[in-house]
Enzyme design. Structure first.
Site, PDB file in Angstrom:
ATOM      1  N   SER A 113       2.107  -0.439  -1.231  1.00 14.25           N
ATOM      2  CA  SER A 113       2.710  -1.674  -1.718  1.00 14.25           C
ATOM      3  C   SER A 113       1.679  -2.676  -2.222  1.00 14.25           C
ATOM      4  O   SER A 113       0.950  -2.400  -3.158  1.00 14.25           O
ATOM      5  CB  SER A 113       3.577  -2.270  -0.613  1.00 14.25           C
ATOM      6  OG  SER A 113       4.322  -3.339  -1.107  1.00 14.25           O
ATOM      7  N   HIS A 114       1.561  -3.804  -1.577  1.00 19.16           N
ATOM      8  CA  HIS A 114       0.700  -4.893  -2.040  1.00 19.16           C
ATOM      9  C   HIS A 114      -0.687  -4.832  -1.410  1.00 19.16           C
ATOM     10  O   HIS A 114      -1.509  -5.706  -1.650  1.00 19.16           O
ATOM     11  CB  HIS A 114       1.372  -6.210  -1.675  1.00 19.16           C
ATOM     12  CG  HIS A 114       1.787  -6.228  -0.236  1.00 19.16           C
ATOM     13  ND1 HIS A 114       2.845  -5.477   0.214  1.00 19.16           N
ATOM     14  CD2 HIS A 114       1.255  -6.820   0.843  1.00 19.16           C
ATOM     15  CE1 HIS A 114       2.956  -5.621   1.514  1.00 19.16           C
ATOM     16  NE2 HIS A 114       2.012  -6.425   1.938  1.00 19.16           N
ATOM     17  N   LYS A 126       5.758   7.270   1.826  1.00 24.11           N
ATOM     18  CA  LYS A 126       7.066   6.844   2.314  1.00 24.11           C
ATOM     19  C   LYS A 126       8.107   7.869   1.898  1.00 24.11           C
ATOM     20  O   LYS A 126       8.102   8.333   0.752  1.00 24.11           O
ATOM     21  CB  LYS A 126       7.391   5.477   1.697  1.00 24.11           C
ATOM     22  CG  LYS A 126       8.625   4.847   2.307  1.00 24.11           C
ATOM     23  CD  LYS A 126       8.733   3.397   1.923  1.00 24.11           C
ATOM     24  CE  LYS A 126       9.419   3.257   0.593  1.00 24.11           C
ATOM     25  NZ  LYS A 126       9.914   1.911   0.325  1.00 24.11           N
ATOM     26  N   ASP A 277       4.238  -6.651  -7.437  1.00 21.20           N
ATOM     27  CA  ASP A 277       3.186  -6.114  -6.578  1.00 21.20           C
ATOM     28  C   ASP A 277       2.795  -4.692  -6.966  1.00 21.20           C
ATOM     29  O   ASP A 277       3.250  -4.161  -7.987  1.00 21.20           O
ATOM     30  CB  ASP A 277       3.615  -6.181  -5.108  1.00 21.20           C
ATOM     31  CG  ASP A 277       4.671  -5.152  -4.771  1.00 21.20           C
ATOM     32  OD1 ASP A 277       5.447  -4.799  -5.683  1.00 21.20           O
ATOM     33  OD2 ASP A 277       4.722  -4.688  -3.613  1.00 21.20           O
ATOM     34  N   ASP A 279       3.568  -1.660  -6.113  1.00 21.27           N
ATOM     35  CA  ASP A 279       4.573  -0.633  -6.398  1.00 21.27           C
ATOM     36  C   ASP A 279       5.826  -1.188  -7.067  1.00 21.27           C
ATOM     37  O   ASP A 279       6.824  -0.483  -7.213  1.00 21.27           O
ATOM     38  CB  ASP A 279       4.947   0.128  -5.117  1.00 21.27           C
ATOM     39  CG  ASP A 279       5.553  -0.765  -4.071  1.00 21.27           C
ATOM     40  OD1 ASP A 279       5.194  -1.965  -4.019  1.00 21.27           O
ATOM     41  OD2 ASP A 279       6.411  -0.299  -3.299  1.00 21.27           O
ATOM     42  N   ASP A 281       8.089  -3.514  -6.250  1.00 16.44           N
ATOM     43  CA  ASP A 281       9.330  -3.938  -5.590  1.00 16.44           C
ATOM     44  C   ASP A 281       9.346  -5.429  -5.260  1.00 16.44           C
ATOM     45  O   ASP A 281      10.410  -5.997  -5.042  1.00 16.44           O
ATOM     46  CB  ASP A 281       9.648  -3.070  -4.354  1.00 16.44           C
ATOM     47  CG  ASP A 281       8.544  -3.037  -3.335  1.00 16.44           C
ATOM     48  OD1 ASP A 281       7.489  -3.659  -3.562  1.00 16.44           O
ATOM     49  OD2 ASP A 281       8.739  -2.381  -2.287  1.00 16.44           O
ATOM     50  N   ARG A 282       8.171  -6.068  -5.229  1.00 15.99           N
ATOM     51  CA  ARG A 282       8.150  -7.501  -4.914  1.00 15.99           C
ATOM     52  C   ARG A 282       8.077  -8.338  -6.181  1.00 15.99           C
ATOM     53  O   ARG A 282       7.680  -7.854  -7.237  1.00 15.99           O
ATOM     54  CB  ARG A 282       6.928  -7.849  -4.068  1.00 15.99           C
ATOM     55  CG  ARG A 282       6.949  -7.217  -2.718  1.00 15.99           C
ATOM     56  CD  ARG A 282       5.769  -7.686  -1.894  1.00 15.99           C
ATOM     57  NE  ARG A 282       5.907  -7.169  -0.542  1.00 15.99           N
ATOM     58  CZ  ARG A 282       5.352  -7.692   0.524  1.00 15.99           C
ATOM     59  NH1 ARG A 282       4.584  -8.754   0.415  1.00 15.99           N
ATOM     60  NH2 ARG A 282       5.545  -7.166   1.713  1.00 15.99           N
ATOM     61  N   LYS A 376      14.038  -3.017  -2.897  1.00 17.37           N
ATOM     62  CA  LYS A 376      13.922  -4.282  -3.609  1.00 17.37           C
ATOM     63  C   LYS A 376      13.311  -3.995  -4.977  1.00 17.37           C
ATOM     64  O   LYS A 376      12.689  -2.947  -5.180  1.00 17.37           O
ATOM     65  CB  LYS A 376      13.105  -5.270  -2.806  1.00 17.37           C
ATOM     66  CG  LYS A 376      11.725  -4.821  -2.427  1.00 17.37           C
ATOM     67  CD  LYS A 376      11.198  -5.663  -1.277  1.00 17.37           C
ATOM     68  CE  LYS A 376       9.841  -5.153  -0.836  1.00 17.37           C
ATOM     69  NZ  LYS A 376       9.631  -5.284   0.596  1.00 17.37           N
TER      70      LYS A 376
END
Ligand code: G1P
Ligand code: ZN
Length: 543
Positions: A113-114, A126, A277, A279, A281-282, A376
């Protein structure tokens, strides 16, 4: 057939956290580490035989190599097919969509992710289930149990296709379909949003910057914003994915996306700005001279979702994670739809979305999304904001002011204490929990505690209960402090303190956030004894 059965032993600590298994890249690169966990994914979910998997990731260091290994393991374990993003790239929301679109049996997303990437950075794996969402607790528990029972993993000796070209390639009898990572996702966005209206917004001279932070959303944002919507070239910044995210943290918040925040606060501010971010999603949302907190963004998106055709029929419900501010609840009450409070982590929204009980979900950690996928979705939030701005034709600051006049303002901030001693953090939380029964009625600097508990969630769809999800302390008048330990950190413990205060519709909405929260911050310190127990007098990061 060139399948090898490799003897192995369980590796301690392969327990998926808030969002998959996340470790230092070097740990994942150690012999057998990735292989063990991937075999445990298969073993813990009834085997890979005959299954179709989606595979992709955020482009970080080791991702392509890991994808090759995983494909060889899929083939060796008898999977029927793998659908992979070109270059092993897929944003998390695009992977979620592809799993659903292809009716796949699951997906493996390679991302931390971030968190920073590179040999010194982090890596993550994941597993997502056929609904496109992160594996729920029982599934991650089964995978973890499988990590402890491993004696072998299976891998093909055949080489993996190099993944840089689209097409269908054979890997030891398993077709590997390499697809354009953007196309299907873009088609979904075209169904949800009125691209004509968004094109007209950009044609009117509306200006925007999107900071892809050298991460996976670069190709998506470039194709959609600059391609389909006609935004001028240069609208997307840092749009080429790099293995170490240009040496930065691909975390869209005022700390790590400071250049973008400085831009909107300066004289050359565009009308609107956003970042996503590692990946994808944010998201972070900014207007000219203004940072919109993720909690407020969720509330605004929910209140105005009808601006996009995909949501013209109204919302079934609104869900937020427990630490997220209650601004979304205010909107749900006004719309007359149910509001849900879930534990931290997107996986808890999946059941509500699958059951048709919620349409829009969000977290204070810069995550918003809807029932279009089961993750998200950063660009989705940007396109819904653009839809609202295309309809309102007002600056972001006026959209926010009008929202607060209608619902009141929830001043909100999260304070993070990073890399603290794990034992000290655990003792602090234990002491806090021990104090809970004595808190109601007690007063801290003028704030009186109304309720205090250790949050437990009873999932309304299946009755499952998840306890120990963070301490909530609510004060009279709508203020709140929440304490929890991060489940995604890779070093020591991270304490997160979430602070909130309510100003009613006719109250003062113009205060500086930290100043507005000063009394809640002081009460949180009094209640938890953060400085004494962790040795830290100030947080490392405030968002
Ligand atoms: C953090 C965020 C949480 C988010 C998760 C995955 O988890 O707080 O909202 O779902 O990352 O992106 P935490 O480190 O707090 O456990
Ligand atoms: Zn992410």
């Amino acid at each position: 057939m060139t399948i090898r059965t490799v003897e192995t032993k369980p590796i301690a600590g392969q327990k998926p956290g808030t969002s998959g298994l996340r470790k230092k890249t070097a740990a994942f690169m150690a012999p057998g580490y990735l292989e063990n966990f991937v075999q445990a994914i298969f073993d813990g979910t009834g085997g890979a035989k005959g299954k179709t998997y989606v595979l992709g990731g955020d482009g970080r260091f080791f991702g392509r190599e890991a994808a090759g290994t995983i494909l060889r393991m899929m083939a060796a374990n008898g999977a029927a097919r793998a659908v992979v993003g070109r270059g092993a790239l897929l944003s998390t929301p695009a992977a979620s969509h592809l799993i659903r679109l292809r009716k796949a049996d699951g997906g493996i997303i390679l991302s931390a992710s971030h968190n920073p990437g590179g040999p010194e950075g982090d890596f993550g794996v994941k597993f997502n289930t056929p609904n496109g969402g992160p594996a729920p607790e029982p599934v991650t528990e089964a995978i973890f149990a499988a990590t402890g029972a491993l004696s072998r993993y299976l891998i093909s000796d055949a080489p993996s296709p190099d993944l840089s070209a689209e097409g269908i390639f054979d890997l030891d009898g398993m077709p590997v379909e390499v697809v354009d990572p953007v196309a299907d996702y873009q088609a979904l966005m075209e169904r949800l949003f009125d691209f004509g209206a968004l094109r007209a917004l950009f044609a009117s001279g509306f200006t925007m910057r999107f900071d892809a932070m050298h991460a996976v959303t670069g190709p998506y944002a470039t194709a959609i914003l600059e391609g389909a919507l006609g935004a001028p070239a240069g609208t997307v910044m840092n749009g080429a994915p790099s293995e170490d995210f240009g040496g930065g943290h691909p975390d869209p918040n005022p700390v790590w996306a400071k250049p973008l925040v400085d831009l909107v606060m300066g004289p050359d501010a565009p009308d609107f700005a956003a970042a996503s971010d590692g990946d994808g999603d944010r998201n972070m949302i900014l207007g000219r001279g203004l940072y919109v907190t993720p909690s407020d963004s969720l509330a605004v998106l929910a209140a105005n979702a009808a601006a996009a055709p995909g949501y013209a029929g109204g919302l079934k419900g609104i869900a937020r994670s427990m630490p997220t501010s209650r601004a979304a609840d205010d909107v749900a009450a006004a719309l007359g739809v149910p509001a849900f409070e879930t534990p931290t982590g997107w996986k808890f929204f999946g059941n509500l979305l699958d059951a048709g009980m919620a349409t829009i979900c969000g977290e204070e950690s810069a995550g918003t999304g809807s029932d279009h996928v089961r993750e998200k979705d950063g660009l989705w939030a940007v396109l819904l904001w653009l839809s609202i701005l295309a309809k309102e034709r007002k600056p972001v600051s006026e959209v926010m002011a009008a929202h607060w006049r209608r619902f009141g303002r929830r001043y909100y901030s999260r304070h993070d204490y990073e890399g603290i001693d794990s034992d000290a953090a655990a003792e602090m939380m234990a002491a806090l929990k021990a104090r809970l029964p004595s808190l109601p009625g007690a007063t801290f600097g003028g704030l009186t505690v109304e309720a205090a508990d250790d949050f437990a969630y009873a999932d309304p769809t299946d009755g499952s209960v998840t306890a120990g999800q963070g301490v909530r302390v609510s004060f009279a008048g709508g203020a709140r402090a929440v304490f929890r330990l991060s489940g995604t950190g890779t070093e020591g413990a991270t304490l997160r303190v979430y602070l909130e205060r309510y100003a009613p519709p006719d109250g003062d909405h113009g205060e500086e956030t930290q100043a507005a929260l000063a009394a809640v911050i002081a009460a949180a310190e009094d209640i938890a004894g953060i400085a004494a127990r962790t040795g830290r007098s100030a947080p490392d990061v405030m968002t």
